[in-house]
Motif scaffolding. Structure first.
Motif, PDB file in Angstrom:
ATOM      1  N   PHE A  70      -4.966   7.110 -13.385  1.00 57.10           N
ATOM      2  CA  PHE A  70      -3.985   6.200 -12.800  1.00 57.10           C
ATOM      3  C   PHE A  70      -3.687   5.091 -13.807  1.00 57.10           C
ATOM      4  O   PHE A  70      -4.560   4.686 -14.580  1.00 57.10           O
ATOM      5  CB  PHE A  70      -4.533   5.546 -11.524  1.00 57.10           C
ATOM      6  CG  PHE A  70      -4.668   6.482 -10.359  1.00 57.10           C
ATOM      7  CD1 PHE A  70      -3.567   7.156  -9.858  1.00 57.10           C
ATOM      8  CD2 PHE A  70      -5.909   6.677  -9.753  1.00 57.10           C
ATOM      9  CE1 PHE A  70      -3.692   8.017  -8.774  1.00 57.10           C
ATOM     10  CE2 PHE A  70      -6.037   7.529  -8.669  1.00 57.10           C
ATOM     11  CZ  PHE A  70      -4.931   8.202  -8.179  1.00 57.10           C
ATOM     12  N   ARG A  88      -7.686   0.523  -0.241  1.00 57.68           N
ATOM     13  CA  ARG A  88      -8.935   1.034   0.332  1.00 57.68           C
ATOM     14  C   ARG A  88      -9.742  -0.095   0.962  1.00 57.68           C
ATOM     15  O   ARG A  88     -10.267   0.039   2.074  1.00 57.68           O
ATOM     16  CB  ARG A  88      -9.758   1.752  -0.740  1.00 57.68           C
ATOM     17  CG  ARG A  88     -11.096   2.255  -0.253  1.00 57.68           C
ATOM     18  CD  ARG A  88     -11.563   3.465  -1.029  1.00 57.68           C
ATOM     19  NE  ARG A  88     -10.696   4.605  -0.806  1.00 57.68           N
ATOM     20  CZ  ARG A  88     -10.868   5.802  -1.376  1.00 57.68           C
ATOM     21  NH1 ARG A  88     -11.869   5.999  -2.211  1.00 57.68           N
ATOM     22  NH2 ARG A  88     -10.037   6.787  -1.123  1.00 57.68           N
ATOM     23  N   VAL A 142      -1.656   5.622   2.819  1.00 57.56           N
ATOM     24  CA  VAL A 142      -2.701   4.689   3.230  1.00 57.56           C
ATOM     25  C   VAL A 142      -2.279   3.926   4.478  1.00 57.56           C
ATOM     26  O   VAL A 142      -3.074   3.713   5.396  1.00 57.56           O
ATOM     27  CB  VAL A 142      -3.032   3.708   2.083  1.00 57.56           C
ATOM     28  CG1 VAL A 142      -4.029   2.662   2.545  1.00 57.56           C
ATOM     29  CG2 VAL A 142      -3.579   4.468   0.881  1.00 57.56           C
ATOM     30  N   GLN A 184      -3.755  -1.149  -7.049  1.00 61.50           N
ATOM     31  CA  GLN A 184      -3.089  -0.987  -5.757  1.00 61.50           C
ATOM     32  C   GLN A 184      -3.932  -0.131  -4.826  1.00 61.50           C
ATOM     33  O   GLN A 184      -4.110  -0.450  -3.644  1.00 61.50           O
ATOM     34  CB  GLN A 184      -1.718  -0.341  -5.966  1.00 61.50           C
ATOM     35  CG  GLN A 184      -0.911  -0.169  -4.677  1.00 61.50           C
ATOM     36  CD  GLN A 184       0.333   0.649  -4.908  1.00 61.50           C
ATOM     37  OE1 GLN A 184       0.294   1.729  -5.486  1.00 61.50           O
ATOM     38  NE2 GLN A 184       1.467   0.143  -4.461  1.00 61.50           N
ATOM     39  N   ARG A 185      -4.469   0.949  -5.351  1.00 59.13           N
ATOM     40  CA  ARG A 185      -5.273   1.854  -4.522  1.00 59.13           C
ATOM     41  C   ARG A 185      -6.603   1.226  -4.115  1.00 59.13           C
ATOM     42  O   ARG A 185      -7.072   1.416  -2.996  1.00 59.13           O
ATOM     43  CB  ARG A 185      -5.500   3.178  -5.263  1.00 59.13           C
ATOM     44  CG  ARG A 185      -4.232   4.023  -5.328  1.00 59.13           C
ATOM     45  CD  ARG A 185      -4.410   5.292  -6.124  1.00 59.13           C
ATOM     46  NE  ARG A 185      -3.189   6.085  -6.115  1.00 59.13           N
ATOM     47  CZ  ARG A 185      -2.907   7.027  -5.219  1.00 59.13           C
ATOM     48  NH1 ARG A 185      -3.774   7.308  -4.272  1.00 59.13           N
ATOM     49  NH2 ARG A 185      -1.773   7.693  -5.280  1.00 59.13           N
ATOM     50  N   GLU A 226      -1.392   1.011 -10.578  1.00 58.29           N
ATOM     51  CA  GLU A 226      -1.641   1.886  -9.434  1.00 58.29           C
ATOM     52  C   GLU A 226      -3.123   1.897  -9.067  1.00 58.29           C
ATOM     53  O   GLU A 226      -3.480   1.967  -7.887  1.00 58.29           O
ATOM     54  CB  GLU A 226      -1.169   3.310  -9.728  1.00 58.29           C
ATOM     55  CG  GLU A 226      -1.279   4.222  -8.514  1.00 58.29           C
ATOM     56  CD  GLU A 226      -0.596   5.556  -8.713  1.00 58.29           C
ATOM     57  OE1 GLU A 226      -0.572   6.341  -7.741  1.00 58.29           O
ATOM     58  OE2 GLU A 226      -0.111   5.834  -9.827  1.00 58.29           O
ATOM     59  N   PHE A 275     -11.742   5.857  -8.286  1.00 58.26           N
ATOM     60  CA  PHE A 275     -10.348   6.028  -8.700  1.00 58.26           C
ATOM     61  C   PHE A 275     -10.227   6.141 -10.225  1.00 58.26           C
ATOM     62  O   PHE A 275      -9.345   6.836 -10.727  1.00 58.26           O
ATOM     63  CB  PHE A 275      -9.498   4.861  -8.196  1.00 58.26           C
ATOM     64  CG  PHE A 275      -9.211   4.913  -6.717  1.00 58.26           C
ATOM     65  CD1 PHE A 275      -8.632   6.035  -6.143  1.00 58.26           C
ATOM     66  CD2 PHE A 275      -9.511   3.833  -5.906  1.00 58.26           C
ATOM     67  CE1 PHE A 275      -8.364   6.090  -4.784  1.00 58.26           C
ATOM     68  CE2 PHE A 275      -9.237   3.875  -4.541  1.00 58.26           C
ATOM     69  CZ  PHE A 275      -8.666   5.005  -3.974  1.00 58.26           C
ATOM     70  N   TYR A 302       0.828  -1.195   0.000  1.00 55.32           N
ATOM     71  CA  TYR A 302       0.000   0.000   0.000  1.00 55.32           C
ATOM     72  C   TYR A 302       0.872   1.259   0.000  1.00 55.32           C
ATOM     73  O   TYR A 302       1.967   1.267   0.555  1.00 55.32           O
ATOM     74  CB  TYR A 302      -0.889   0.049   1.251  1.00 55.32           C
ATOM     75  CG  TYR A 302      -1.829  -1.112   1.416  1.00 55.32           C
ATOM     76  CD1 TYR A 302      -2.217  -1.894   0.341  1.00 55.32           C
ATOM     77  CD2 TYR A 302      -2.345  -1.429   2.665  1.00 55.32           C
ATOM     78  CE1 TYR A 302      -3.088  -2.959   0.503  1.00 55.32           C
ATOM     79  CE2 TYR A 302      -3.226  -2.496   2.840  1.00 55.32           C
ATOM     80  CZ  TYR A 302      -3.587  -3.255   1.760  1.00 55.32           C
ATOM     81  OH  TYR A 302      -4.442  -4.301   1.926  1.00 55.32           O
ATOM     82  N   PRO A 303       0.375   2.359  -0.574  1.00 57.04           N
ATOM     83  CA  PRO A 303       1.097   3.634  -0.485  1.00 57.04           C
ATOM     84  C   PRO A 303       1.274   4.047   0.974  1.00 57.04           C
ATOM     85  O   PRO A 303       0.447   3.723   1.829  1.00 57.04           O
ATOM     86  CB  PRO A 303       0.171   4.610  -1.223  1.00 57.04           C
ATOM     87  CG  PRO A 303      -0.670   3.753  -2.107  1.00 57.04           C
ATOM     88  CD  PRO A 303      -0.859   2.462  -1.373  1.00 57.04           C
TER      89      PRO A 303
END
Length: 276
Positions: free
Chosen positions: A134, A146, A92, A141-142, A138, A127, A88-89
């Motif tokens: 994106f 979430r 996050v 991934q997002r 990505e 997203f 995760y980023p």
């Protein structure tokens, strides 16, 4: 496994270096070459090499297969949670940690359904609407990050009090299309019945709305501190100044008072659902 290519910050990179080191040690202790190990777990030598060089993040099924092939007794499989979170980023991960420490989470949103309440399809649609777009990697991934935050609803430890105030517009905005929104409303109706969750709707017909300044979240932590989270165009801000968090707390209380009660809100959500 292209969506699991390693693009990690320092903290996540440190986690992955530890995982990779353990995988390599277990393989070498078993006397297996990378090619032999790959054959044992159903992956190619090139992929095993990429994982051990830190170029690829091992997926959960990779770790499960490695655990079985190396007879690690669950020690390798136990790293799946750390590996998934490292993916995760950083933003996050930081928010997820704060949520885990919170005894109460308050959220007001007049744009979209709060992320903790979103279905997978709704989150992907949110997203996907971003411009510039994106990339596919990505985006996935997002979405995964979430959904990962929603583990807070099933944590075996003490669950925080969760309070959400949603502007009526978030219920009627057809993000992702009619079917996605219908499923999202069904999810809202389901979550609103949980004992530690209050979902309130602020109707568009109300003359008073103290949340016109935009969405925000307020997390009240176990040590008595409060943290505000504010996300606007190109900016994510963490608010820790007690003067500012006090303002957010007061403002949230007023917004809750302006909204329908949780019981009235559930009936309102089901009404909108019936119209969809």
């Amino acid at each position: 496994m292209s969506e699991w290519e390693a693009r990690l910050d320092d903290e996540a990179g440190a986690v992955m270096r530890t995982v990779v080191r353990q995988l390599k040690l277990w393989r070498e202790a078993a006397g297996l070459t990378q090619a032999e190990f790959g054959a044992a777990i159903g992956y190619g030598e090139e992929l095993v090499s990429s994982v051990e060089r830190g170029r690829r993040i091992p997926r959960p099924e990779y770790l499960d297969a490695a655990d079985e092939a190396l007879r690690a007794g669950g020690r390798i499989a136990a790293m799946k949670g750390d590996v998934a979170e490292a993916r995760y980023p950083k933003k996050v991960r930081d928010v997820k940690r704060l949520e885990a420490e919170a005894i109460e989470i308050c959220s007001y949103n007049n744009c979209v359904i709060d992320g903790l309440l979103q279905t997978e399809a709704y989150a992907r649609a949110v997203f996907s609407s971003r411009r510039p777009q994106f990339g596919e990697e990505e985006l996935e991934q997002r979405v995964a990050a979430r959904l990962g935050r929603q583990e807070i609803f099933s944590t075996p430890t003490a669950r925080p009090l969760l309070s959400f105030v949603l502007c009526e517009a978030t219920l009627r905005r057809l993000i992702g299309g009619k079917m996605v929104m219908r499923n999202q409303l069904e999810r809202l109706s389901e979550v609103a019945r949980l004992r530690n969750v209050d979902v309130q709707v602020l109707p568009l017909s109300r003359e008073d709305n103290s949340g016109l300044g935009g969405p925000f979240r307020l997390l009240k932590l176990k040590d008595g501190a409060a943290v505000g989270l504010n996300e606007v165009q190109l900016t994510n801000r963490v608010i820790i100044d007690p003067k500012e968090t006090t303002v957010l707390d007061m403002r949230y209380g007023i917004i809750r008072a302006q909204a329908l009660t949780p019981r009235e809100s559930l009936a309102f959500i089901e009404k909108v659902l019936g119209e969809s």
